[in-house]
Write a protein that holds these residues in place. Structure first.
Motif, short mmCIF file in Angstrom:
data_model
loop_
_atom_site.label_atom_id
_atom_site.label_comp_id
_atom_site.label_asym_id
_atom_site.label_seq_id
_atom_site.Cartn_x
_atom_site.Cartn_y
_atom_site.Cartn_z
N ASN A 99 44.07 -29.52 15.12
CA ASN A 99 44.25 -28.58 14.15
C ASN A 99 44.13 -27.19 14.22
OD1 ASN A 99 46.03 -28.54 11.74
ND2 ASN A 99 44.15 -28.45 10.44
N ARG A 112 47.98 -29.33 9.17
CA ARG A 112 47.73 -30.12 8.46
C ARG A 112 46.55 -29.90 7.38
NH1 ARG A 112 48.17 -31.85 13.38
NH2 ARG A 112 46.06 -31.67 13.77
N ASN A 138 43.02 -29.17 7.35
CA ASN A 138 42.00 -30.12 7.52
C ASN A 138 40.98 -29.35 8.62
OD1 ASN A 138 43.62 -31.72 6.13
ND2 ASN A 138 44.31 -32.86 7.77
#
Length: 848
Positions: free
Chosen positions: A471, A476, A488
């Motif tokens: 990530n 996300r 995240n």
């Protein structure tokens, strides 16, 4: 009576009500330092410049509306809350604007005239204006709102004074100004100067002309109200050098970048602007437009130059903050005081600078943590990307720090106008590494500005790079379309986590630190595990895209990680700027406590404890042996007593009875032929003696049988004994013995002596009381046995005849078992005998 005077007074009150609470601001008369002053009172262009180098403003464009109300005595103002079309929030939006040229052009034709001066001969300047919001910044669709700027489409980008939707006020030197740095501050959200749509506010930027000096820019935001005599400072910043004097599109209320594909005139101010002034000095807080003329303190009377304290060659440095493992330490540094920390490995951050005053900056700071560093290192400023490799116990075994200060290559006037540039750095992962921790830190509290990070990755180079980071594009997470969103695996930390934000451009997301507060800090942090087989013991590449405009404050930072327990000394030294160089120093002793097992007292204490425990063990063992021996001796003693008692009883009782049997048998045999009648008497006596012997034997067997060593067995025995004694006698016996008694253990000697005492007392009743009624009762309360024998016979004088009735024998038996015997008797009134027998723990008399 006429009501006209009363009506006139009421009317006057209503006329004066609009003025109640208004400022006592009066029109400002230009002084020798006023380069430009636009009152903006005209109904349309040109707007007159009352300064020393007059530059009238000629272009009121895109719906900007003049002649609107301002503060009392200040004439009118201009509203920029209008537009000439386009979609709000997009580059094609045509917002209201006021410029020096009659029209906007995609070139230099709308640049400010050469006569427009915007700083003094030493580079100092003050930019100020009065503003009033029609709507708050977060209620609009634009990303920014410009108050004052000199910025065009080509290579003449000089400066911008603007707001963003988060109510952050920014003064930024642009790429063609010849300077870097700037000032950033959050507008107050509460208190006397909180942003609102009801009041007028004064905004000002003042630069003192001293190049590359921290805090050489002051930023002010003040609610204009009666009796305000000093501007409210909300922050400070730094310009690395004076402006170079180049000219661009000078504009009020917006940016004059007509053909710019990213911005154009898309940042109009959402309200009104009045009384714009440019001065050639850094005005002091009591010399601004909104302060009544009689109360203004001329700036010429205030030192604007940076001069050392007279007669001082060395000053102490000011230790502003100490962070221990990322959290502020509850410690106020005083000379000689020691910073004491709990055992363990610690990360220590020290923020330090000169004390507040004219001398507030060092050309260079160096610091050392004695006991850790063998050399002096330079302190750091600005924001930081921190990368740590940690082992299974979360200990830091490798660290790299990448600082960001100043302006990145692709930085524009705002995050939306900036281009991110790629950056790569090497990072070694030791074989013991198991986790990577990355923190994007806003630095010391007085560091301000903006840092944007995207496309973060840690990879093993090669033909097909292997990534250990997840990530890194922040695509996300939760609420990513909002500044408070959280990607995240990432988390916010710091004294003001709202500084850490998420910024987006379409569907693209990035992490941002937008720090306009000089008293707080924030951090984006993330930790991820990796496969040590693949990455352990190898050099990897950490890469990211960045854009930043960061103004380092006056505080410098020194950071030390994995500081183990021990005693240290943090030292910092510096050299001041100014005509007379002045040195400065800082000293702080630090004690990180050793774990208790490493402290000097621990080995002797352990040794002493072991010796004490061994001594206690041996003493207790000896005591156990002694107690066991005592129990054995007590048991043997009790056994010997039982044997002696049995022998005595057999000798005294059974032996006598056997002698009587033998004598009776001899007499019966001798007189069997000569005197049969006498022989029969002897045989009858022999028979009775034999029966008495059987009873005596039963009593003896009962006394020595362990099966009868209990309270209930004693009660049963006393019941049988009383029935046998008074059978075929004129004495009636009544028993008061509980039918159910606990099987409380009793010693054989105890029950034998007690039963014999009861038997003796009953025999005394039979022999001496005459025909009567006797009561035998037994009580048990858990700790003692109470036996009462009471008759209504002839009685006796207890004092004179106690020995005659064998009463001393009873007391002796009770004394042997720890009890007492109480006898009360009245002639012709009966006798009462009470046996009080405390029960003792017999466990110490049992065989081990």
């Amino acid at each position: 009576m006429s009501h006209r005077p009363f009506i006139a007074i009421i009317a006057l009150i209503f006329l004066l009500l609009p003025l109640v609470g208004q400022s006592d601001v009066t029109p400002y008369i230009p002084d020798a330092h006023t380069l430009h002053l636009w009152h903006l009172d005209e109904a349309g262009p040109p707007f007159t410049d009352a300064g020393l180098s007059p530059t009238p403003l000629l272009g009121l464009l895109n719906g900007a509306e003049a002649g609107l109300p301002s503060l009392p005595h200040l004439g009118s103002s201009i509203s920029f809350d209008h537009d000439a079309g386009g979609r709000p929030g997009s580059p094609e939006f045509k917002g209201a604007i006021l410029i020096a040229s009659p029209q906007l052009h995609a070139g230099r034709r709308d640049n400010a005239p050469r006569s427009l001066r915007y700083f003094g001969h030493d580079g100092a300047f003050t930019y100020e204006a009065l503003v009033k919001f029609d709507k708050l910044p977060d209620e609009t669709k634009q990303s920014g709102f410009t108050i004052l700027s000199m910025d065009d489409e080509t290579n003449c980008r000089i400066f911008s004074l603007r707001l963003d939707r988060q109510s952050i006020l920014t003064f930024a030197p642009l790429p063609d100004s010849g300077s870097q740095g700037g000032a950033v501050a959050h507008l107050p959200k509460d208190g006397d100067h909180a942003i609102n749509t009801e009041d007028w506010f004064h905004v000002a930027i003042a630069y003192n002309g001293i190049e590359n000096l921290s805090n050489n820019i002051q930023i002010y935001w003040t609610r204009v109200k009666p009796n305000t005599r000093r501007a409210n400072r909300i922050g400070s910043g730094t310009l690395t050098s004076d402006f170079n004097g180049r000219l661009g599109d000078f504009a009020i209320g917006n940016e004059a970048r007509q053909s710019d594909p990213k911005n154009a005139e898309s940042q109009p101010f959402p309200g009104r602007i009045d009384e714009v002034r440019i001065s050639s000095i850094a005005r002091n807080p009591s010399d601004f437009i909104f302060i009544p003329a009689a109360d203004r303190l001329p700036s010429s009377t205030v030192e604007n130059a940076h001069t050392p304290f007279p007669g001082v060659d060395e000053l102490p440095l000011f230790l502003a903050n100490i962070l221990v493992d990322g959290s502020p330490a509850d410690f106020r540094h005083k000379a000689g005081e020691e910073l004491t920390l709990e055992p363990g490995l610690h990360r220590l951050d020290f923020d330090f600078s000169y004390p507040t005053g004219p001398l507030n900056e060092a050309v260079q700071f160096r610091c050392q943590l004695e006991g850790i560093d063998e050399r002096w290192i330079d302190s750091t400023r600005g924001m930081t990307i921190l990368c740590q490799v940690r082992d299974d116990q979360n200990n830091i075994i490798s660290e790299a720090r990448f600082d960001a200060v100043g302006t990145s290559k692709g930085w524009g006037n705002s995050p939306g106008e900036s281009e991110l540039t790629a950056r790569s750095e090497p990072l070694f992962i030791p074989p013991a590494g198991r986790h990577v921790y990355i923190a994007i830190e806003s630095g010391s509290p007085d560091t301000t500005g903006t840092l944007i990070i995207d496309n973060l990755d840690i990879s093993l180079p090669g033909k097909d790079p292997i990534s250990l980071w997840q990530n890194g594009d922040f695509s996300r997470g939760i609420d990513l379309d909002l500044p408070q969103g959280i990607p995240n695996r990432w988390s916010r930390r710091g004294s003001d986590p709202t500084i850490a934000q998420v910024t987006s451009e379409g569907s693209k997301f990035a992490l941002m630190l937008a720090d306009g507060d000089q008293t707080h800090f924030a951090t984006w942090a993330c930790r991820q595990s990796f496969d040590p087989v693949i990455f352990g013991g190898r050099t990897v590449i950490i890469s990211w895209d960045e854009a930043y405009n960061i103004i380092g404050g006056s505080l410098h930072r020194a950071t030390y990680v994995n500081v183990p327990p021990g005693r240290y000394h943090f030292r910092a030294i510096g050299l001041s700027a100014g005509e007379r160089p002045t040195t400065a120093s800082l000293s702080l002793p630090i004690n990180i406590r050793l774990p208790y097992w490493q402290r000097p007292w621990f080995p002797p204490a352990v040794t002493a404890s072991c010796v004490a425990l061994l001594a206690i063990y041996f003493i207790r063992a000896a005591r156990r042996r002694a107690r066991r021996r005592l129990r054995e001796l007590a048991f043997q003693n009790a056994l010997e007593r039982d044997r002696t008692r049995i022998a005595r009883d057999m000798h005294d009782d059974l032996g006598t009875r056997i002698t009587v049997l033998n004598l009776s048998a001899s007499l019966a045999l001798r007189e069997l032929d000569q005197n049969p009648e006498s022989s029969r008497r002897h045989l009858g006596k022999l028979n009775q003696s034999a029966r008495d012997l059987v009873v005596a034997m039963d009593d003896l067997v009962w006394a020595v049988d362990p099966a009868h060593d209990s309270l209930d067995q004693l009660a049963s025995h006393l019941t049988r004994l009383s029935e046998e004694i008074f059978r075929d006698s004129p004495v009636r016996c009544r028993l008061d013995i509980p039918s159910i008694l606990p099987a409380r253990e009793l010693g054989s000697d105890f029950r034998h002596q007690l039963s014999l005492a009861v038997k003796e007392a009953l025999h005394n009743v039979l022999r001496h009381a005459g025909p009567c009624e006797v009561h035998l009762s037994l009580r048990y309360d858990g700790s003692r046995i109470l036996i009462e024998i009471r008759d209504n016979g002839v009685g006796f004088e207890s004092k004179s005849e106690s020995s005659r009735h064998g009463l001393e024998y009873l007391s002796k038996r009770l004394h042997e078992i720890g009890g007492t015997c109480i006898i009360n008797s009245i002639p012709d009134g009966g006798t009462q005998v009470v046996f009080d027998c405390p029960l003792q723990d017999r466990s110490n008399l049992t065989k081990p």
